[in-house]
Design a protein around this motif. Structure first.
Motif, PDB file in Angstrom:
ATOM      1  N   PHE A 106     -32.039 -37.580   7.311  1.00 42.80           N
ATOM      2  CA  PHE A 106     -32.230 -38.122   8.663  1.00 42.80           C
ATOM      3  C   PHE A 106     -33.345 -37.376   9.403  1.00 42.80           C
ATOM      4  O   PHE A 106     -34.190 -38.001  10.069  1.00 42.80           O
ATOM      5  CB  PHE A 106     -30.918 -38.043   9.456  1.00 42.80           C
ATOM      6  CG  PHE A 106     -30.995 -38.769  10.770  1.00 42.80           C
ATOM      7  CD1 PHE A 106     -31.007 -40.154  10.811  1.00 42.80           C
ATOM      8  CD2 PHE A 106     -31.081 -38.063  11.967  1.00 42.80           C
ATOM      9  CE1 PHE A 106     -31.096 -40.826  12.021  1.00 42.80           C
ATOM     10  CE2 PHE A 106     -31.172 -38.727  13.178  1.00 42.80           C
ATOM     11  CZ  PHE A 106     -31.175 -40.119  13.203  1.00 42.80           C
ATOM     12  N   LYS A 162     -27.744 -41.991  10.875  1.00 45.30           N
ATOM     13  CA  LYS A 162     -27.456 -40.564  10.690  1.00 45.30           C
ATOM     14  C   LYS A 162     -26.122 -40.318  10.000  1.00 45.30           C
ATOM     15  O   LYS A 162     -26.009 -39.458   9.111  1.00 45.30           O
ATOM     16  CB  LYS A 162     -27.478 -39.864  12.052  1.00 45.30           C
ATOM     17  CG  LYS A 162     -27.313 -38.360  11.970  1.00 45.30           C
ATOM     18  CD  LYS A 162     -27.455 -37.710  13.333  1.00 45.30           C
ATOM     19  CE  LYS A 162     -27.356 -36.177  13.226  1.00 45.30           C
ATOM     20  NZ  LYS A 162     -27.511 -35.536  14.558  1.00 45.30           N
ATOM     21  N   GLU A 189     -28.066 -34.828   6.497  1.00 45.78           N
ATOM     22  CA  GLU A 189     -28.828 -34.352   7.657  1.00 45.78           C
ATOM     23  C   GLU A 189     -30.304 -34.165   7.317  1.00 45.78           C
ATOM     24  O   GLU A 189     -31.187 -34.481   8.118  1.00 45.78           O
ATOM     25  CB  GLU A 189     -28.243 -33.019   8.139  1.00 45.78           C
ATOM     26  CG  GLU A 189     -28.950 -32.417   9.356  1.00 45.78           C
ATOM     27  CD  GLU A 189     -28.807 -33.261  10.614  1.00 45.78           C
ATOM     28  OE1 GLU A 189     -29.675 -33.116  11.522  1.00 45.78           O
ATOM     29  OE2 GLU A 189     -27.869 -34.059  10.707  1.00 45.78           O
TER      30      GLU A 189
END
Length: 430
Positions: free
Chosen positions: A57, A49, A54
């Motif tokens: 992920f 991560k 973001e």
């Protein structure tokens, strides 16, 4: 750079892109492990991560099983992985999201898996079996090409049967009767008289109502035929061929054999020459083992073959079967007319017969006599009889069943897993 999983060993430390399907995944709060497959192999992609955006992920965490992706990342060596490499992912691009993929990581019944064979082929185990099958095919062509054989393709539609019509699929060829081939052997004999050493590799069909783990309705056969080749020569070609195939699989499919949990030590021992036992001695052995029900002139069934094979750590030839058990074209033993110069090669570990072969009758008068004894139509077999009329020579050949051989080398229980889309007694779908 777009590459395949099979090529990652050439790109350690480089950033690459792989087109893949998501076979499985697991994730924690800060890391996602993607099990990727692309047809050439299986590989883990690790998404951290803190090292990706973001959106990347979240996409990695939410992507469903068997969705298709472009996965970009850096190739790393990884000793913990059976494959030896993993991908440190930098980006994931979704191509197509799969919804409710039916074959989940849980256990499924055989019939369910067979109904979804078109999808079951994607699994790691089935992928490994198909790769072993492919290597056996590659090694087959290699062996026969290196030993001076010419590949010949016999017809699939035939007007006669090499071993009788009871197990053949009948069809109409316009206004004539025809059958799906159960063997290309008779045609290969003709080809051998023209080209010396030949082999065929094609589909064969048996309308045999068997449900055993060794039987398929449609299967593939490798059938060599050799002019100026007698019984002993034939056995040597068989054992050298099988040894070559097994050693090639060991060399080129170690990862797949490990995936299948195969005991490699049992395969490493498969090198020519192979042991031999006559039908008579095999019968005595079986009687000693308590098989009192079988008498001289009876064929051996699966339990008998398994009992014999268990006494050896290599395939074993059972030779000189009774004439009454075998097809009309087999050469009788010159010292005993009640047995023929034939052999079945029995695989170890309960996999049964993988090869049947013999020296063929080359005397015209004897073959004509056999045709009459078997109540076959001489006109139908006229072309075959003519092979003995114009320059007949001693010749021999054999047939190896591909799927039984794949099952044995792979260590899988049932032949239905050894062919992409098996045709079984009650299965014509998918």
């Amino acid at each position: 750079m777009k590459i395949t999983i099979s090529e990652v060993n050439k790109h350690v430390g480089e950033e690459v892109t792989i087109g893949a399907w998501l076979a499985n995944k697991r994730s924690s709060g800060k890391i996602a492990f993607l099990q990727l497959r692309d047809g050439t192999g299986f590989m883990q992609g690790v998404v951290v991560k803190a090292e990706v955006g973001e959106d990347v992920f979240q996409l990695a965490k939410s992507t469903t099983q068997e969705s298709s992706l472009y996965v970009t990342g850096v190739v790393r060596e990884d000793e913990r992985s059976p494959f030896g490499y993993e991908l440190t992912v930098t980006n994931v691009e979704l191509i197509h999201a799969a919804v409710d993929y039916p074959i989940t990581p849980k256990e499924h019944g055989t019939e369910f898996l067979m109904d979804h064979r078109h999808l079951w082929l994607r699994s790691k185990r089935q992928h490994a079996v198909m790769k072993v099958r492919n290597e056996i095919i590659r090694a087959t062509y290699e062996f026969f090409n290196e030993n001076g054989f010419t590949k010949i393709d016999p017809p699939i539609l035939t007007g006669s049967a090499p071993e009788g019509t009871t197990e053949l699929f009948h069809t109409k060829y316009f206004d004539e009767d025809a059958y799906l081939s159960q063997s290309g052997q008779l045609y290969m004999e003709a080809a051998a008289m023209a080209l010396g050493k030949v082999f065929s590799f094609g589909p064969t069909f048996r309308a045999e109502k068997s449900k055993t783990r060794r039987h398929l309705i449609e299967f593939w056969m490798i059938e060599p035929e050799m002019a100026f080749c007698e019984f002993e020569d034939n056995l040597q070609v068989q054992e050298n061929y099988v040894s070559h195939v097994v050693q090639s699989v060991l060399k080129n499919c170690s990862l797949e054999l490990n995936t299948l949990g195969r005991d490699l030590s049992k395969l490493e021992n498969i090198k020519a020459p192979f042991p031999r036992i006559t039908y008579d001695d095999a019968l005595k052995f079986l009687h000693e083992k308590g098989f009192d029900d079988i008498q001289w002139g009876d064929d051996f069934g699966a339990p008998h073959e398994t009992a014999i094979a268990e006494s050896y750590d290599k395939p074993v030839f059972i030779t000189h079967y009774p004439t009454s058990l075998k097809p009309f074209y087999m050469q009788p033993d010159p010292n005993r007319e009640d047995v023929v110069l034939c052999a079945d090669l029995i695989a170890p570990e309960g996999y049964g017969e993988i090869i049947g072969g013999s020296e063929r009758i080359h005397d015209n008068d004897l073959l004509q006599k056999r045709v009459k004894e078997h109540e076959l139509d001489p006109e139908t077999y006229k072309w075959y009889l003519e092979l003995r009329k114009y320059g007949s020579v001693p010749h021999s050949g054999f047939g190896l069943g591909l799927e039984r051989t794949v099952a044995w080398i792979s260590g899988v229980e049932h032949v239905r897993e050894t062919i992409p889309f098996p045709r079984l007694l009650n299965r014509l779908y998918p």
